[in-house]
Each structure stands twice: as structure tokens, then as C-alpha cells.
Design an enzyme around this catalytic site. Structure first.
Site, PDB file in Angstrom:
ATOM      1  CD  GLU A   1      -7.240  13.051   0.994  1.00 50.04           C
ATOM      2  OE1 GLU A   1      -5.989  12.988   1.191  1.00 50.04           O
ATOM      3  OE2 GLU A   1      -7.717  13.707   2.257  1.00 50.04           O
TER       4      GLU A   1
ATOM      5  CD1 TRP B   1      -5.469  16.773   0.715  1.00 49.89           C
ATOM      6  CD2 TRP B   1      -3.449  18.015   1.162  1.00 49.89           C
ATOM      7  NE1 TRP B   1      -5.422  17.584   2.001  1.00 49.89           N
ATOM      8  CE2 TRP B   1      -4.268  18.169   2.316  1.00 49.89           C
ATOM      9  CE3 TRP B   1      -2.185  18.517   1.265  1.00 49.89           C
ATOM     10  CZ2 TRP B   1      -4.008  19.308   3.194  1.00 49.89           C
ATOM     11  CZ3 TRP B   1      -1.852  19.332   2.050  1.00 49.89           C
ATOM     12  CH2 TRP B   1      -2.770  19.720   2.945  1.00 49.89           C
TER      13      TRP B   1
ATOM     14  CD1 TRP C   1      18.513  19.194   9.976  1.00 49.85           C
ATOM     15  CD2 TRP C   1      16.755  17.857  10.765  1.00 49.85           C
ATOM     16  NE1 TRP C   1      16.939  19.510   9.402  1.00 49.85           N
ATOM     17  CE2 TRP C   1      16.198  18.782   9.923  1.00 49.85           C
ATOM     18  CE3 TRP C   1      15.864  17.109  11.698  1.00 49.85           C
ATOM     19  CZ2 TRP C   1      14.597  18.736  10.049  1.00 49.85           C
ATOM     20  CZ3 TRP C   1      14.698  17.088  11.444  1.00 49.85           C
ATOM     21  CH2 TRP C   1      14.145  18.036  10.658  1.00 49.85           C
TER      22      TRP C   1
ATOM     23  CG  ASN D   1      -2.261   9.329   3.948  1.00 48.59           C
ATOM     24  OD1 ASN D   1      -0.838  10.052   3.496  1.00 48.59           O
ATOM     25  ND2 ASN D   1      -2.922  10.024   4.554  1.00 48.59           N
TER      26      ASN D   1
ATOM     27  CD1 TRP E   1      12.849  18.207   6.633  1.00 48.82           C
ATOM     28  CD2 TRP E   1      12.552  17.639   4.496  1.00 48.82           C
ATOM     29  NE1 TRP E   1      13.003  19.215   5.552  1.00 48.82           N
ATOM     30  CE2 TRP E   1      12.726  18.721   4.380  1.00 48.82           C
ATOM     31  CE3 TRP E   1      12.190  16.775   3.422  1.00 48.82           C
ATOM     32  CZ2 TRP E   1      12.907  19.573   3.166  1.00 48.82           C
ATOM     33  CZ3 TRP E   1      12.375  17.425   2.073  1.00 48.82           C
ATOM     34  CH2 TRP E   1      12.627  18.758   2.117  1.00 48.82           C
TER      35      TRP E   1
ATOM     36  CD1 TRP F   1       8.618  12.415   2.459  1.00 45.41           C
ATOM     37  CD2 TRP F   1       9.413  12.469   4.596  1.00 45.41           C
ATOM     38  NE1 TRP F   1       8.819  11.126   3.127  1.00 45.41           N
ATOM     39  CE2 TRP F   1       9.203  11.217   4.191  1.00 45.41           C
ATOM     40  CE3 TRP F   1       9.777  12.589   5.853  1.00 45.41           C
ATOM     41  CZ2 TRP F   1       9.645   9.986   5.034  1.00 45.41           C
ATOM     42  CZ3 TRP F   1      10.213  11.482   6.745  1.00 45.41           C
ATOM     43  CH2 TRP F   1       9.870  10.330   6.066  1.00 45.41           C
TER      44      TRP F   1
HETATM   45  P1  FAD Z   1      -6.306   7.530  -1.925  1.00 41.25           P
HETATM   46  O1  FAD Z   1      -6.505   8.044  -0.566  1.00 41.25           O
HETATM   47  O2  FAD Z   1      -7.099   6.770  -2.494  1.00 41.25           O
HETATM   48  O3  FAD Z   1      -6.326   8.900  -2.669  1.00 41.25           O
HETATM   49  C1  FAD Z   1      -6.660   9.180  -3.806  1.00 41.25           C
HETATM   50  C2  FAD Z   1      -5.162   9.906  -4.363  1.00 41.25           C
HETATM   51  O4  FAD Z   1      -5.086  11.199  -4.130  1.00 41.25           O
HETATM   52  C3  FAD Z   1      -3.897   9.266  -4.413  1.00 41.25           C
HETATM   53  O5  FAD Z   1      -3.777   8.245  -5.160  1.00 41.25           O
HETATM   54  C4  FAD Z   1      -2.913  10.614  -4.490  1.00 41.25           C
HETATM   55  O6  FAD Z   1      -2.624  10.789  -5.808  1.00 41.25           O
HETATM   56  C5  FAD Z   1      -3.703  11.667  -3.631  1.00 41.25           C
HETATM   57  N1  FAD Z   1      -3.412  11.837  -2.463  1.00 41.25           N
HETATM   58  C6  FAD Z   1      -3.997  11.276  -1.365  1.00 41.25           C
HETATM   59  N2  FAD Z   1      -3.354  11.710  -0.257  1.00 41.25           N
HETATM   60  C7  FAD Z   1      -2.409  12.640  -0.682  1.00 41.25           C
HETATM   61  C8  FAD Z   1      -1.518  13.556   0.024  1.00 41.25           C
HETATM   62  N3  FAD Z   1      -1.532  13.409   1.308  1.00 41.25           N
HETATM   63  N4  FAD Z   1      -0.670  14.131  -0.695  1.00 41.25           N
HETATM   64  C9  FAD Z   1      -0.789  14.162  -2.046  1.00 41.25           C
HETATM   65  N5  FAD Z   1      -1.674  13.429  -2.727  1.00 41.25           N
HETATM   66  C10 FAD Z   1      -2.540  12.616  -2.210  1.00 41.25           C
HETATM   67  N6  FAD Z   1       1.860  10.199  -2.402  1.00 41.25           N
HETATM   68  C11 FAD Z   1       2.522   9.832  -3.736  1.00 41.25           C
HETATM   69  O7  FAD Z   1       1.470   9.771  -4.694  1.00 41.25           O
HETATM   70  N7  FAD Z   1       3.780   9.933  -3.961  1.00 41.25           N
HETATM   71  C12 FAD Z   1       4.644  10.307  -2.935  1.00 41.25           C
HETATM   72  O8  FAD Z   1       5.702  10.161  -3.138  1.00 41.25           O
HETATM   73  C13 FAD Z   1       3.932  10.367  -1.625  1.00 41.25           C
HETATM   74  N8  FAD Z   1       4.953  10.623  -0.541  1.00 41.25           N
HETATM   75  C14 FAD Z   1       4.281  10.594   0.622  1.00 41.25           C
HETATM   76  C15 FAD Z   1       5.182  10.810   1.759  1.00 41.25           C
HETATM   77  C16 FAD Z   1       4.499  10.990   3.138  1.00 41.25           C
HETATM   78  C17 FAD Z   1       5.491  11.487   4.361  1.00 41.25           C
HETATM   79  C18 FAD Z   1       3.015  10.993   3.152  1.00 41.25           C
HETATM   80  C19 FAD Z   1       2.528  11.332   4.645  1.00 41.25           C
HETATM   81  C20 FAD Z   1       2.389  10.971   2.221  1.00 41.25           C
HETATM   82  C21 FAD Z   1       3.006  10.744   0.903  1.00 41.25           C
HETATM   83  N9  FAD Z   1       2.314  10.681  -0.298  1.00 41.25           N
HETATM   84  C22 FAD Z   1       2.700  10.254  -1.564  1.00 41.25           C
HETATM   85  C23 FAD Z   1       0.657  10.763  -0.004  1.00 41.25           C
HETATM   86  C24 FAD Z   1      -0.361   9.809   0.092  1.00 41.25           C
HETATM   87  O9  FAD Z   1       0.244   8.751   1.379  1.00 41.25           O
HETATM   88  C25 FAD Z   1      -0.487   8.795  -0.967  1.00 41.25           C
HETATM   89  O10 FAD Z   1      -0.804   9.378  -2.114  1.00 41.25           O
HETATM   90  C26 FAD Z   1      -1.506   7.956  -0.944  1.00 41.25           C
HETATM   91  O11 FAD Z   1      -1.128   7.141   0.385  1.00 41.25           O
HETATM   92  C27 FAD Z   1      -1.593   6.758  -1.946  1.00 41.25           C
HETATM   93  O12 FAD Z   1      -2.652   5.711  -1.739  1.00 41.25           O
HETATM   94  P2  FAD Z   1      -4.213   5.876  -2.492  1.00 41.25           P
HETATM   95  O13 FAD Z   1      -3.845   5.845  -4.080  1.00 41.25           O
HETATM   96  O14 FAD Z   1      -4.748   4.691  -2.130  1.00 41.25           O
HETATM   97  O15 FAD Z   1      -4.650   7.055  -1.694  1.00 41.25           O
END
Ligand code: FAD
Length: 484
Positions: A279, A282, A310, A345, A363, A386
Site C-alpha cells: 500500500e 501505491w 460529463w 479507503n 472526477w 480519482w
Molecule cells: P493504510 O491502509 O494504513 O496505508 C498505509 C499508507 O499507504 C497510507 O498512509 C498511504 O500513504 C498509502 N496508501 C494506502 N492506500 C493507498 C492508495 N490507494 N493510493 C496511494 N497511497 C495509498 N491518499 C492520500 O494519502 N491522499 C489523498 O489525497 C488520497 N486521495 C484518495 C482519493 C480516492 C478517490 C481514493 C480511492 C483514495 C485516495 N487516497 C489518498 C488513498 C487512500 O485512501 C489513503 O491513503 C488511505 O485511506 C489512508 O489511510 P491509512 O493511512 O490508514 O492507510
């Protein structure tokens, strides 16, 4: 004979608001020269105006950093305005010949930094950048054909091969500061909201110590079952590290190392730790992509999607933002976002799919709302995700995948914990109806004290109709799409 002291070194803090594992600060301390820690408040640090929730976070994170630096003997100097002008002013005031910084990789920030470095170099001031925010420097992970990766799985594999883990560093214990420099006050920047202060539900501890606590909590609990737990919005199944990582209060390497160490010590199954690493991967993928394809900030990564028709629907957009669409899982997510500055997420994916596919709203509108309201708003992550949901991104969800908000709710919030927490008006409904209240018999709604349209909205759009409408719109751009 007394030797003249070396000129001070400026450390320009931006997205690295921490002491530990901070290559620019470590390097500055190693020179033995006095250190001037500097933060320049620039509303357009990323090249676009900062969102309101980000400002809330920055306010607290800067105070934490200032306290940590003060304690080490080098007070944080705060300035605002144009970055180059502010840097030149402090160079003049201190006689510094070196500026050290950890790089930002957002396209506009990258260009600005290069211009500043060029400008200062011609005046004999060296500007050096380090990678303190990513596992590997964006641009360094390339395919065999020397091209950027556009598919996540091979990217992750290559990333983990290429990325060099730095040795952990707690950072300097003491610094030789420079006395008497003028500094603005964080209070004067108006970063914390007033009139109204909407941040009452923000339950966060910004700053390096807060980031460490978040890691410790994650390791002690959620990481053990992260693979499945991360998909359940009603429980704390994730790290909640995203704003800490965004502001650089912890290095991604420290988070990754902590998870792997927990495995080595037998506290966490390796599979769970590696899922977490992927993650974080990502996050890398997103930032690397935006860095190498700057146009994706404004346009579809896959250009055929630029032809999407759109809908212009101000009312629909407003209902979505306010959590009043009539679809409980969508509304719960949007209300969690508004109340806490964060959204789970799984639910981010559901609400994004609803906006893009059920409402057929661009979007970019959703991205802008997230940008303003998320404490973890991050250009790379937000834009990439997005576009992923829209189907227009790199390695995106297939365009025909349209989340059904009812079945998604039932699958990931089966006991309705999440929906009831964020939509108290539905708290009296049993699990059977809570994700689709309009299907409940009148007596059931009555017994729960709900009249649809009065206490909670009826669905603003019929999902089956909306699904077909979205597929038709996608079909219309198909000839262009299939040329690939
Ligand atoms: P955990 O599950 O604990 O993951 C650990 C770390 O991995 C996160 O802190 C983050 O840095 C990274 N990560 C996890 N999932 C993703 C992902 N899908 N994409 C990129 N990095 C990820 N994340 C942001 O940090 N900033 C945003 O502006 C953002 N916008 C989003 C918009 C949409 C539409 C979606 C679907 C996801 C977005 N995310 C964003 C990704 C993700 O939802 C969040 O990083 C995550 O929910 C953060 O929670 P956590 O730290 O507990 O994640």
C-alpha cells in the site's frame, strides 16, 4: 588568531516536518556550521492553493516542529510569500552560502525548486536537494526499455529492487542555531479555521511524535490482520498514517521498517506486513506517475477519456458533498470526511464511483473537494486514485466496474456499524435495511422514526438507470478508447 566561523547553512523545510531520518537536516548538522531551519509559508507550495484541512494540519505540525527544533537549539524561522524572495532575504541576513532541502516531486514544485536553485547558483549560493519523502526517487524506477512503469505490480517489484534503504537516524540532538533572526508567527497565518471553526471532530495529533504514536498503535493491533481488516470501515483496520506521511512527519522507510521488524520479531505475520508495504507502494506509484506525467493533474491519463460527456449537475454535486445522496454508505463516507478530515479507503472508492458513474460528474470536481477537505490531501495520491476510479488512469479499474452502493455497503459494513455511526438518523434500522432504507416497509421505517424525504433523503438517482447511463456514456467514447 581567531578563525572566522563558517557561514550558516539554511535547511528549507517543506514536506519533511521532522527531525529523524531527515537527510537535509542531517547533512546540515554534519557540516558543523550554524543551522537556520526555515519554513516559508506559500499558499501554492504544490503549485495549487492549499486546501482548508491541510492548513489545519500544517498549523499544528509546524508548532510541533518548532518546539522540537527550539529544544535542540536552532529556532525555526518562519517567513511567508514568494519562496525565492524569502530565501534571498534570509541569505542576505545570515551570509549563508548553502541551502539544503528535501525534494518535492509535484510537477510545479519541482520546476520552482529547479529555477530557484539555478538563480541562487548564479549568485554563488549552492542549493542541494535530497530524497527524504519517498522510498525511491521518482524517475529512478524504469522498465527494461527505460520508460516509466504504467502498471502497478511490476512497478512495485522494480521499486523494491531499486530502492535503497537508508540507515535509520534519530537526527541531531543539538544544533548550533543563529540568534536574532526575525520570524513570523504561525498564529498570524490564519491556518486554523475560525468563523466557523469546523474542526471540532478532528481527532489527530499532527507532528513527529503523533506519527510515531500512530505507528505504535498500528503495530500493536490493526497490522496483525491488515489484509482483511483494511477493508472494514466500521473498525480501525489501517494505520491512519496518510497525513503524517504527506507532511513528512515520518519517513516512509521508517514505517516500512517498523512493519517488517514486527514480522522479524514474530509479532506480525509477514503477509500482513508486506501487504502494508504494497500500500505504501501505491503512494510511490502515484507520486512517480504524476512526476513523470504532469499532464495527469488536469487531464485524463488515458487521453481518450477526455471525450467523456460529463453532466453539469450543481445540485447533485452539492448533495454528494453534504452526504445527502440517499445512499447510506456514500453519505456516511462524505460525512466522515467533513467531520474528521479523513475517509476510509474502501469508502473513498465507493463515493468516488458514485460521483463519477452514478452522477456522471467530472472526477476533477471530486478531486477538488477531497483536496479541500482531506487532512491527507496529496496531489499524487488524490489524482491517481480519482483517475483510477474513473477508469482513465494508469492501471485503472476497468471502465465497466461500477460499484453498487448497496451491495458494497452490505459487503464491507454488513453490521451497519459505519453507517450508523455517521448517519444517526438511520440508527434505528436493522442491518437488513440500513444500507437501503427505501426498500424497508413503511412500518419498519415508522418504528425507526424515519420518514424518507424528511429525516433522510430518498435515493437521488436510481442506481440501475444511472449504471446504464454511465455505460452508454463510456460506450460513446469507445471507438477512441479502443484505438490503443
Ligand atoms: P493504510 O491502509 O494504513 O496505508 C498505509 C499508507 O499507504 C497510507 O498512509 C498511504 O500513504 C498509502 N496508501 C494506502 N492506500 C493507498 C492508495 N490507494 N493510493 C496511494 N497511497 C495509498 N491518499 C492520500 O494519502 N491522499 C489523498 O489525497 C488520497 N486521495 C484518495 C482519493 C480516492 C478517490 C481514493 C480511492 C483514495 C485516495 N487516497 C489518498 C488513498 C487512500 O485512501 C489513503 O491513503 C488511505 O485511506 C489512508 O489511510 P491509512 O493511512 O490508514 O492507510
Amino acid at each position: 588568531m581567531t578563525s572566522t566561523p563558517p557561514p550558516p547553512v539554511i535547511v528549507w523545510f517543506r514536506r519533511d516536518l521532522r527531525i529523524a531520518d531527515n537527510p537535509a537536516l542531517t547533512e546540515a548538522a554534519a557540516t558543523g556550521a550554524p543551522v537556520v531551519p526555515l519554513y516559508i509559508h506559500d499558499e501554492r507550495l504544490d503549485g495549487r492553493p492549499m486546501g482548508a484541512a491541510s492548513k489545519w494540519w500544517l498549523d499544528k505540525s509546524l508548532r510541533a516542529l518548532a518546539a522540537d527544533l527550539q529544544h535542540r537549539g536552532a529556532p525555526l524561522v518562519l517567513r511567508s510569500g514568494d519562496a525565492e524572495a524569502a530565501l534571498r532575504a534570509i541569505i542576505d541576513e545570515t551570509g549563508a552560502r548553502t541551502v539544503l532541502m528535501n525534494r518535492m516531486f509535484e510537477p510545479a514544485a519541482w520546476e520552482r525548486d529547479a529555477e530557484i536553485a539555478q538563480g541562487l547558483k548564479s549568485d554563488g549560493v549552492a542549493c542541494r536537494g535530497f530524497n527524504g519523502t519517498m522510498l525511491a526517487r521518482p524517475g529512478s524506477v524504469r522498465t527494461g526499455q527505460d520508460a516509466p512503469y504504467k502498471v502497478f505490480t511490476p512497478f512495485l517489484k522494480a521499486l523494491l529492487e531499486v530502492a535503497e534503504e537508508p540507515a535509520p537516524r534519530e537526527g541531531p540532538r543539538a544544533l548550533d542555531g543563529v540568534e536574532g533572526l526575525k520570524s513570523e508567527a504561525v498564529d498570524d497565518w490564519g491556518l486554523h479555521p475560525t468563523r466557523p471553526d469546523w474542526s471540532g471532530g478532528f481527532d489527530w495529533t499532527p507532528g513527529e511524535a503523533g506519527a510515531r504514536e500512530a505507528v505504535a498503535r498500528f503495530l500493536a493491533g490493526p497490522l496483525k490482520a491488515y489484509g482483511d481488516g483494511r477493508d472494514v470501515p466500521g473498525k480501525t483496520g489501517t494505520s491512519r498514517l496518510s497525513p503524517h506521511l504527506h507532511f513528512g512527519e515520518i519517513s516512509p522507510w521508517r514505517a516500512v521498517r517498523a512493519a517488517r521488524q514486527a514480522t522479524e520479531e514474530g509479532r506480525v505475520p509477514a503477509k500482513q506486513a508486506e501487504k502494508f508495504v504494497s500500500e505504501v507502494g501505491w503512494r510511490e506509484f502515484s507520486t512517480h506517475l504524476l512526476h513523470q506525467f504532469p499532464y495527469m493533474a488536469e487531464r485524463a491519463f488515458r487521453s481518450e477519456f477526455d471525450a467523456m460527456a460529463w453532466r453539469d449537475d450543481a445540485e447533485g454535486l452539492e448533495a454528494w458533498k453534504r452526504g445527502m445522496t440517499g445512499y447510506p454508505i456514500v453519505d456516511a463516507g462524505m460525512r466522515q470526511l467533513w467531520a474528521t478530515g479523513w475517509m476510509h479507503n474502501r469508502v473513498r472508492m465507493i463515493v468516488a464511483s458514485f460521483l463519477i458513474k452514478d452522477l456522471l460528474i467530472d472526477w476533477r470536481e471530486g478531486e477538488a473537494w477531497f483536496w479541500d477537505t482531506l487532512v491527507d490531501a496529496d496531489m499524487g495520491n488524490n489524482i491517481q486514485n480519482w483517475q483510477w476510479v474513473a477508469g482513465s488512469g494508469a492501471d485503472a479499474a476497468p471502465y465497466f466496474r461500477i460499484f453498487n452502493p448497496v451491495t458494497q455497503g452490505e459487503k464491507f459494513d454488513g453490521d451497519g456499524t459505519y453507517v450508523r455511526r455517521w448517519i444517526p438518523e438511520l440508527a434505528g434500522l436493522s442491518d437488513r435495511w440500513v444500507h437501503a432504507p427505501w426498500t424497508a416497509p413503511k412500518e419498519v421505517l415508522g418504528a425507526a422514526g424515519i420518514r424518507l424525504g424528511r429525516d433522510y433523503p430518498a435515493p437521488m438517482v436510481d442506481h440501475a438507470m444511472a449504471r446504464k447511463r454511465a455505460l452508454d456514456a463510456l460506450e460513446a467514447i469507445k471507438p477512441a478508447r479502443d484505438k490503443d
